[in-house]
Motif scaffolding. Structure first.
Motif, short mmCIF file in Angstrom:
data_model
loop_
_atom_site.label_atom_id
_atom_site.label_comp_id
_atom_site.label_asym_id
_atom_site.label_seq_id
_atom_site.Cartn_x
_atom_site.Cartn_y
_atom_site.Cartn_z
N GLY A 33 25.68 -11.87 -44.06
CA GLY A 33 25.86 -11.22 -42.98
C GLY A 33 26.20 -9.81 -43.30
O GLY A 33 27.14 -8.79 -42.48
N LEU A 45 29.02 -15.73 -39.19
CA LEU A 45 28.93 -14.39 -38.55
C LEU A 45 27.62 -14.35 -37.68
O LEU A 45 27.80 -13.92 -36.46
CB LEU A 45 28.51 -13.43 -39.69
N LYS A 46 26.84 -15.37 -37.92
CA LYS A 46 25.51 -15.65 -37.09
C LYS A 46 25.90 -16.07 -35.77
O LYS A 46 25.31 -15.62 -34.76
CB LYS A 46 24.47 -16.62 -37.77
N GLY A 51 29.40 -13.24 -34.67
CA GLY A 51 28.96 -11.62 -35.03
C GLY A 51 29.48 -10.84 -33.89
O GLY A 51 29.98 -9.57 -34.16
N TYR A 83 30.91 -7.43 -35.57
CA TYR A 83 30.25 -6.17 -35.77
C TYR A 83 30.22 -5.27 -34.33
O TYR A 83 30.06 -5.71 -33.01
CB TYR A 83 28.48 -6.41 -35.83
#
Length: 512
Positions: free
Chosen positions: A130, A391-392, A395, A399
């Motif tokens: 990530g 994070l997938k 996220g 982000y």
């Protein structure tokens, strides 16, 4: 909003087109837009670009001659410590390789073969983790350059791996859409090796480019301890020749590899202001002329605040900081580079640290410690993949996010100060952190409650919030949640069939 860097880049590009230049870019002296000049006032025009504010997570790697020592604990300092009488690295070296007068640091170079190094495999793993920015340690404190250097004969393209590691990593990283990072630690090279000690190989003039200039014996204690005067200046001061070599190495990296992020270790204040100002202005101007939006990070007090982005080593801000900042830390609590007895933080700790840092307007640069043969140990690969899997799912809360009104709540107090995280034992289930994305608020629980099955977010009580909560969802969970807002807080019941790992991210939709 167009950033200052973008305005500079557009103006410079316009000047280039008007002048008919396609290379060796210069700015027309009559241009109304001035590039950065080597003054603090000019460098204060720096604005941290949006890409860095959005990226949040990056990876770099301590990998060099020191990795090949096969020693134990803190092997990134092996080259320095192997010359310190009584130090465990010295004892290991003498038992394994022989006396330092006959088998010095230079003799470890042939052991650093990197025969299994594959930049594409590293970059693929970074993508899985990530990370949005990544790169190598371009030169550690040991004077060995990891690029094809023309100013330093001791480099990875000429000996050891006989490969331009920086170039290979740049190609692999940029091919995958990540921003490229190079880290420079060579301010430490002044006094890193005991060049005054004739009982070691460091006095041999044949290896002066590796071991650095000879310092007087009276400087031994001051150079090794980094003693400073009242103005925070380290004595003895580097010579003009050392400073020029320091600057020339950076020029090679900047002009030859155009990093998006140029990272510096501490002790830069050893150098005069003039050389630091030249370095920063040249980096910014080169990057802008190439259409980049550069980031330069430094450790306080090496540069003036506002002239770059602040970096904290194994530490973090205690609260929301008004400007973006960076934490650099290692995947290991015990070492920055490969060691036979290396230990690791687990993925849960790294995720929690990332969330805490992001909630305070920061980004995380995580170091890994590859094996000297060029492979990344399986344990490290697994940790990175776990972080990437989290994070997938989650996220959207990381982000591109921005801090909320407060960074969080809960019982755990993160320590402050250089290297303070080494003494931090981690977070508890009642620790909550907040991020925002547009009108969406995320409350991130750093674990399950220590008692019961209900997460209570006290900052979201009806007594403190003016907005009405419409809905609460748990990222990665398809079912609905039972929740209730009261004067005590927002209480959310965790599902009994919950299979998620690490921090739990609640997406909270409000009427604005």
């Amino acid at each position: 909003m167009e950033s200052l860097f973008s305005r500079f880049a557009n103006a410079i590009a316009g000047a280039v087109i008007l002048a008919g230049w396609t290379a060796n870019v210069c700015v027309n002296a009559e241009s109304p837009v001035q590039p950065f000049r080597p003054t603090w006032e000019s460098l204060e025009q720096y604005e941290c670009p949006e890409w860095f504010r959005d990226a949040k997570f990056g990876i770099y790697a301590h990998w060099g001659i020191y990795s090949a020592s096969m020693g134990t604990r803190n092997t990134d300092w092996y080259g320095r410590n192997m010359y310190v009488k009584g130090h465990p690295n010295r004892l290991f070296h003498e038992e394994t390789y022989g006396p330092v007068s006959e088998h010095g640091y230079k003799d470890l170079i042939p052991r650093f073969t990197a025969e299994k190094f594959d930049a594409d495999q590293w970059a693929d793993l970074y993508v899985e983790s990530g990370a949005k920015f990544a790169g190598p340690v371009a030169e550690h404190s040991d004077g060995f350059s990891m690029w094809d250097s023309k100013v330093n004969p001791f480099n990875a393209a000429a000996m050891g791996p006989t490969r331009d590691v920086v170039a290979e990593m740049k190609t692999a990283i940029e091919k995958r859409g990540m921003k490229f990072v190079t880290s420079m630690h060579h301010s430490w090279h002044w006094g890193w090796f005991p060049t005054w000690d004739e009982n070691t190989d460091t006095t041999d003039p044949e290896f002066r480019a590796l071991y650095g200039p000879i310092l007087p014996a009276t400087a031994q204690k001051m150079a090794l301890t980094g003693r400073r005067d009242n103005n925070m200046v380290i004595h003895p001061r580097p010579t003009p020749q050392f400073e020029e070599q320091w600057l020339n190495k950076i020029r090679e990296v900047v002009q030859g590899y155009s990093p998006d992020l140029l990272w510096f270790d501490n002790r830069m204040q050893t150098l005069t202001e003039d050389v630091r100002l030249k370095m920063a202005s040249e980096f910014y101007n080169h990057a802008i002329a190439g259409g980049q939006e550069p980031v330069l990070t430094f450790k306080r007090p090496d540069m003036k605040l506002g002239t770059g982005t602040v970096d904290l080593e194994r530490a973090r801000m205690p609260d929301i900081y008004p400007e973006p900042w960076l934490t650099d830390t290692s995947i290991s609590a015990s070492s920055w580079s490969y060691a036979d007895d290396i230990t690791y933080y687990d993925a849960n700790r790294i995720v929690d640290d990332l969330v805490d840092i992001v909630s305070k307007n920061g980004c995380l640069l995580l170091n890994i410690a590859p094996h000297p043969d060029g492979t990344i140990p399986k344990e490290q690969q697994q940790i990175l993949r776990e972080v990437g899997a989290w994070l997938k799912i989650n996220g959207e809360a990381i982000y591109g996010s921005r801090p909320w009104l407060v960074f969080g709540e809960g019982p755990s107090q993160t320590p402050t100060g250089h290297l303070a995280d080494q003494h931090f034992q981690g977070f508890q289930g009642e620790d909550i952190r907040f991020t925002t994305q547009g009108n969406t608020l995320y409350a991130i629980a750093l674990g399950k409650p220590t008692s019961g099955n209900t997460v209570t977010v006290h900052q979201l009580s009806s007594a403190l919030m003016s907005e009405t909560i419409d809905d609460v969802r748990l990222l990665g969970y398809d079912g609905s949640l039972r929740w209730q807002q009261s004067t005590e807080g927002l209480s959310i019941e965790l599902p009994s069939d919950l299979q998620l790992e690490h921090a739990f991210v609640f997406r909270i939709d409000r009427e604005m």
